[in-house]
Design a protein around this motif. Structure first.
Motif, PDB file in Angstrom:
ATOM      1  N   GLU A  87       0.806  -1.204  -0.075  1.00  0.00           N
ATOM      2  CA  GLU A  87       0.121   0.084  -0.114  1.00  0.00           C
ATOM      3  C   GLU A  87       0.916   1.238  -0.073  1.00  0.00           C
ATOM      4  O   GLU A  87       0.371   2.324  -0.689  1.00  0.00           O
ATOM      5  CB  GLU A  87      -0.769  -0.143   1.220  1.00  0.00           C
ATOM      6  N   LEU A  88       1.879   1.068   0.766  1.00  0.00           N
ATOM      7  CA  LEU A  88       2.771   2.469   0.878  1.00  0.00           C
ATOM      8  C   LEU A  88       3.914   2.456   0.022  1.00  0.00           C
ATOM      9  O   LEU A  88       4.998   3.173  -0.206  1.00  0.00           O
ATOM     10  CB  LEU A  88       3.447   2.462   2.419  1.00  0.00           C
ATOM     11  N   GLY A  89       4.011   1.334  -0.916  1.00  0.00           N
ATOM     12  CA  GLY A  89       5.151   1.112  -2.150  1.00  0.00           C
ATOM     13  C   GLY A  89       6.564   1.182  -1.468  1.00  0.00           C
ATOM     14  O   GLY A  89       7.522   1.832  -2.032  1.00  0.00           O
ATOM     15  N   LEU A  90       6.755   0.547  -0.292  1.00  0.00           N
ATOM     16  CA  LEU A  90       7.966   0.112   0.285  1.00  0.00           C
ATOM     17  C   LEU A  90       8.604  -0.827  -0.435  1.00  0.00           C
ATOM     18  O   LEU A  90       8.668  -2.126   0.110  1.00  0.00           O
ATOM     19  CB  LEU A  90       7.497   0.055   2.088  1.00  0.00           C
ATOM     20  N   TYR A  91       9.480  -0.606  -1.294  1.00  0.00           N
ATOM     21  CA  TYR A  91       9.874  -1.702  -2.288  1.00  0.00           C
ATOM     22  C   TYR A  91      11.269  -2.114  -1.766  1.00  0.00           C
ATOM     23  O   TYR A  91      11.491  -3.230  -2.085  1.00  0.00           O
ATOM     24  CB  TYR A  91      10.208  -1.147  -3.641  1.00  0.00           C
ATOM     25  N   ALA A  92      11.630  -1.581  -0.713  1.00  0.00           N
ATOM     26  CA  ALA A  92      13.129  -2.112  -0.327  1.00  0.00           C
ATOM     27  C   ALA A  92      13.054  -2.842   0.915  1.00  0.00           C
ATOM     28  O   ALA A  92      12.556  -1.823   1.972  1.00  0.00           O
ATOM     29  CB  ALA A  92      14.085  -0.990  -0.581  1.00  0.00           C
ATOM     30  N   CYS A  93      13.355  -3.992   1.508  1.00  0.00           N
ATOM     31  CA  CYS A  93      13.652  -4.450   2.719  1.00  0.00           C
ATOM     32  C   CYS A  93      14.804  -4.431   3.086  1.00  0.00           C
ATOM     33  O   CYS A  93      15.588  -5.232   2.599  1.00  0.00           O
ATOM     34  CB  CYS A  93      12.686  -5.633   3.004  1.00  0.00           C
ATOM     35  N   LEU A  94      15.471  -3.847   4.107  1.00  0.00           N
ATOM     36  CA  LEU A  94      16.735  -3.543   4.582  1.00  0.00           C
ATOM     37  C   LEU A  94      16.814  -4.660   5.835  1.00  0.00           C
ATOM     38  O   LEU A  94      16.246  -4.255   6.812  1.00  0.00           O
ATOM     39  CB  LEU A  94      17.279  -2.277   4.693  1.00  0.00           C
ATOM     40  N   VAL A 163      11.576  -5.628 -15.030  1.00  0.00           N
ATOM     41  CA  VAL A 163      12.546  -4.758 -15.188  1.00  0.00           C
ATOM     42  C   VAL A 163      12.580  -3.342 -14.345  1.00  0.00           C
ATOM     43  O   VAL A 163      13.681  -3.406 -13.465  1.00  0.00           O
ATOM     44  CB  VAL A 163      12.430  -4.187 -16.798  1.00  0.00           C
ATOM     45  N   SER A 164      11.351  -2.939 -14.256  1.00  0.00           N
ATOM     46  CA  SER A 164      11.383  -1.653 -13.505  1.00  0.00           C
ATOM     47  C   SER A 164      11.698  -1.887 -11.933  1.00  0.00           C
ATOM     48  O   SER A 164      12.473  -1.239 -11.120  1.00  0.00           O
ATOM     49  CB  SER A 164      10.313  -0.834 -13.575  1.00  0.00           C
ATOM     50  N   GLY A 165      11.074  -3.189 -11.197  1.00  0.00           N
ATOM     51  CA  GLY A 165      10.937  -3.582 -10.043  1.00  0.00           C
ATOM     52  C   GLY A 165      12.564  -3.775  -9.753  1.00  0.00           C
ATOM     53  O   GLY A 165      13.064  -3.387  -8.726  1.00  0.00           O
ATOM     54  N   THR A 166      13.074  -4.454 -10.578  1.00  0.00           N
ATOM     55  CA  THR A 166      14.282  -5.159 -10.405  1.00  0.00           C
ATOM     56  C   THR A 166      15.507  -3.810 -10.374  1.00  0.00           C
ATOM     57  O   THR A 166      16.489  -3.845  -9.454  1.00  0.00           O
ATOM     58  CB  THR A 166      14.857  -6.283 -11.416  1.00  0.00           C
ATOM     59  N   GLU A 167      15.460  -2.878 -11.385  1.00  0.00           N
ATOM     60  CA  GLU A 167      16.214  -1.807 -11.460  1.00  0.00           C
ATOM     61  C   GLU A 167      16.277  -1.131 -10.125  1.00  0.00           C
ATOM     62  O   GLU A 167      17.043  -0.664  -9.729  1.00  0.00           O
ATOM     63  CB  GLU A 167      15.790  -0.932 -12.645  1.00  0.00           C
ATOM     64  N   PHE A 172      19.027   0.375  -5.447  1.00  0.00           N
ATOM     65  CA  PHE A 172      18.979   0.847  -4.036  1.00  0.00           C
ATOM     66  C   PHE A 172      20.014  -0.034  -3.055  1.00  0.00           C
ATOM     67  O   PHE A 172      20.685   0.618  -2.364  1.00  0.00           O
ATOM     68  CB  PHE A 172      17.603   0.287  -3.305  1.00  0.00           C
ATOM     69  N   ALA A 173      20.323  -1.133  -3.592  1.00  0.00           N
ATOM     70  CA  ALA A 173      21.582  -1.887  -2.865  1.00  0.00           C
ATOM     71  C   ALA A 173      22.871  -1.205  -3.307  1.00  0.00           C
ATOM     72  O   ALA A 173      23.646  -1.085  -2.328  1.00  0.00           O
ATOM     73  CB  ALA A 173      21.414  -3.237  -3.535  1.00  0.00           C
ATOM     74  N   PHE A 174      23.178  -0.849  -4.733  1.00  0.00           N
ATOM     75  CA  PHE A 174      24.259  -0.146  -4.744  1.00  0.00           C
ATOM     76  C   PHE A 174      24.541   1.277  -4.073  1.00  0.00           C
ATOM     77  O   PHE A 174      25.616   1.597  -3.426  1.00  0.00           O
ATOM     78  CB  PHE A 174      24.545  -0.066  -6.293  1.00  0.00           C
ATOM     79  N   ASP A 175      23.460   2.098  -3.959  1.00  0.00           N
ATOM     80  CA  ASP A 175      23.424   3.213  -3.456  1.00  0.00           C
ATOM     81  C   ASP A 175      23.577   3.062  -1.852  1.00  0.00           C
ATOM     82  O   ASP A 175      24.366   3.773  -1.129  1.00  0.00           O
ATOM     83  CB  ASP A 175      22.153   4.052  -3.468  1.00  0.00           C
ATOM     84  N   TYR A 176      23.072   1.839  -1.365  1.00  0.00           N
ATOM     85  CA  TYR A 176      23.316   1.981   0.153  1.00  0.00           C
ATOM     86  C   TYR A 176      24.650   1.456   0.291  1.00  0.00           C
ATOM     87  O   TYR A 176      25.289   1.908   1.356  1.00  0.00           O
ATOM     88  CB  TYR A 176      22.341   0.735   0.695  1.00  0.00           C
ATOM     89  N   ASP A 237      29.195  -9.323   1.561  1.00  0.00           N
ATOM     90  CA  ASP A 237      29.053  -7.869   2.209  1.00  0.00           C
ATOM     91  C   ASP A 237      27.343  -7.545   1.978  1.00  0.00           C
ATOM     92  O   ASP A 237      26.748  -7.737   2.855  1.00  0.00           O
ATOM     93  CB  ASP A 237      29.793  -7.098   1.448  1.00  0.00           C
ATOM     94  N   VAL A 238      27.379  -6.851   0.915  1.00  0.00           N
ATOM     95  CA  VAL A 238      25.563  -6.602   0.755  1.00  0.00           C
ATOM     96  C   VAL A 238      25.113  -7.679  -0.379  1.00  0.00           C
ATOM     97  O   VAL A 238      25.681  -7.817  -1.175  1.00  0.00           O
ATOM     98  CB  VAL A 238      25.436  -5.307   0.087  1.00  0.00           C
ATOM     99  N   LEU A 239      23.863  -8.367   0.132  1.00  0.00           N
ATOM    100  CA  LEU A 239      23.146  -9.037  -0.754  1.00  0.00           C
ATOM    101  C   LEU A 239      22.095  -8.539  -1.280  1.00  0.00           C
ATOM    102  O   LEU A 239      21.353  -7.990  -0.353  1.00  0.00           O
ATOM    103  CB  LEU A 239      22.669 -10.416  -0.146  1.00  0.00           C
ATOM    104  N   VAL A 240      21.486  -8.571  -2.436  1.00  0.00           N
ATOM    105  CA  VAL A 240      20.330  -8.384  -3.061  1.00  0.00           C
ATOM    106  C   VAL A 240      19.505  -9.514  -3.789  1.00  0.00           C
ATOM    107  O   VAL A 240      20.030 -10.236  -4.373  1.00  0.00           O
ATOM    108  CB  VAL A 240      20.512  -6.786  -4.175  1.00  0.00           C
ATOM    109  N   LEU A 241      18.110  -9.565  -3.154  1.00  0.00           N
ATOM    110  CA  LEU A 241      17.495 -10.793  -3.434  1.00  0.00           C
ATOM    111  C   LEU A 241      16.178 -10.369  -3.973  1.00  0.00           C
ATOM    112  O   LEU A 241      15.438  -9.463  -3.411  1.00  0.00           O
ATOM    113  CB  LEU A 241      17.588 -11.644  -2.310  1.00  0.00           C
ATOM    114  N   PRO A 242      15.453 -11.210  -4.915  1.00  0.00           N
ATOM    115  CA  PRO A 242      14.213 -11.137  -4.757  1.00  0.00           C
ATOM    116  C   PRO A 242      13.192 -11.516  -3.748  1.00  0.00           C
ATOM    117  O   PRO A 242      13.941 -12.116  -2.878  1.00  0.00           O
ATOM    118  CB  PRO A 242      13.708 -12.203  -6.127  1.00  0.00           C
TER     119      PRO A 242
END
Ligand code: NAD
Length: 361
Positions: A87-94, A163-167, A172-176, A237-242
């Protein structure tokens, strides 16, 4: 003054929320807490487990600290947590997973950060129940258009990866990584089997990685990743996952650092962020002043960093780490013997953390 929504949750939620609020206030950051309800307690009062006022409060303030919520059965909500994120578009879970001295674990010196995609994948909630007319229609269509045949008595869950969701999430992972002095991002997938979903994920991961030449990039197949994390966690170090792999590996990594009691998390989107522990509402311990408040307090540390209050965040994290390392004023789950009578309660552990903060002022 910063307005923050405090979602007190249910089960062990309210007592942990109160302990965490006190610890965060003790850092001196001027927060005006807006208390909001969600979960089975408010459902009994109002008929919904997620009042509109709670969603509105998070939307207005843009930042929330959330205690766990029991997933109610048969309310039309598959999970309030998943609904809130979508609902809030919180697309990244850290989910940072870090070893703290004094926490019993098979490993030392773990310092991993998981970045989980939060809105797509098998978690999107697009499901077709076995035996229904629309399910039969879908199966017939799929059988007509695919060489592989689906048995008529199947249930179907859909796995969309865009594509858009993965991008967005890989970026986000690289910026973090860049903002937090991290050296490497590992993209996790099963592209060898699911070519059009995980394959797409891997292709986009590689494209995004090219824009960050200062950060090392590599990929791992999810099953191999599990073994690598257990055998050589120091390589990552940093892992990015579906979404689904992220869910499973979050618990694996929480296990590496000694369990759910010290596993904080954040759900972040373009317009807001909700900070919450990885653990749930542990209903059997509700109201007993017994459970460990550290995962929500450490989620508060992530929240302070998100708010730009880095010094206060560092002080609070150190106070938590010191109390855990001393091992005296800690809850039962942090004692060698879970029945150790010297274990303190939730609010007493918070008191000890606040005392540490004050002595360092
Ligand atoms: P849980 O995390 O609530 O509990 C699992 C076990 O972990 C508990 O029996 C307890 O021994 C231990 N535990 C959890 N938190 C602890 C703490 N702070 N201190 C000490 N020990 C702790 O998982 P569950 O039993 O699978 O789920 C209970 C409910 O919570 C379910 O309704 C589930 O859907 C929900 N849930 C909510 C969230 C959330 O709000 N984000 C996350 C996970 C589960």
């Amino acid at each position: 003054m910063i307005n923050v929504t405090l979602i007190t949750g249910d089960g062990i939620g309210p007592e942990i929320a109160e302990a965490s609020r006190r610890c965060i206030d003790a850092t001196g950051v001027d927060i005006k807490w807006e208390i909001a309800e969600a979960g089975i307690d408010v459902m009994a009062k109002t008929g919904t487990p997620l009042p509109q006022a709670t969603i509105d409060s998070v939307r207005k303030n843009g930042v929330a600290l959330k205690s766990p919520i029991t997933t109610p059965v048969g309310t039309g909500f598959r999970s309030i947590n998943v609904f809130l994120r979508q609902e809030l578009g919180l697309y990244a879970c850290l989910r940072p997973c870090k070893s703290y001295k004094g926490v019993r674990s098979r490993y030392n010196d773990i310092d991993l950060v998981l970045v989980r995609e939060n809105t797509e994948d098998l978690y999107a909630g697009i499901e077709f129940e076995k035996g229904r007319d629309d399910t039969t229609e879908l199966i017939n269509w799929l059988n007509k258009h695919s060489k592989k045949q689906i048995t008529s008595d199947s249930g179907i869950s859909i796995k969309p990866i865009s594509v858009s969701g993965t991008e967005k999430i890989v970026k986000f992972a690289f910026d973090y990584a860049r903002a937090n002095g991290r050296k490497k991002v590992t993209s996790v997938h099963k592209a060898n089997i699911m070519k059009f979903t995980d394959g797409l994920w891997l292709e986009i991961s590689r494209q995004v990685a090219k824009k960050y030449p200062d950060i090392e990039f590599e990929d791992r197949i999810v099953d191999n990743m599990c073994m690598q994390l257990v055998q050589k966690p120091e390589l990552y170090d940093v892992l990015v996952l579906p979404n689904l792999y992220g869910d499973i590996l979050s618990d694996l990594c929480a296990g590496l650092v000694g369990g759910l009691g010290v596993a904080p998390g954040a759900n972040i989107g373009d317009k807001g962020a909700i900070f919450e522990a990885t653990h749930g509402s542990a209903p059997k311990y509700a109201g007993q002043n017994k459970v460990n408040p550290c995962a929500v307090i450490l989620s508060g540390v992530l929240m302070l960093r998100h708010l730009g209050k880095t010094a206060e965040a560092d002080r609070l994290e150190k106070a938590v780490a010191d109390v855990i390392a001393e091992g005296k004023n800690v809850t039962y789950d942090m004692k060698a013997d879970r029945n150790d009578p010297t274990a303190v309660g939730t609010s007493q552990m918070a008191d000890a953390i606040i005392k540490k903060l004050k002595t360092k002022n």
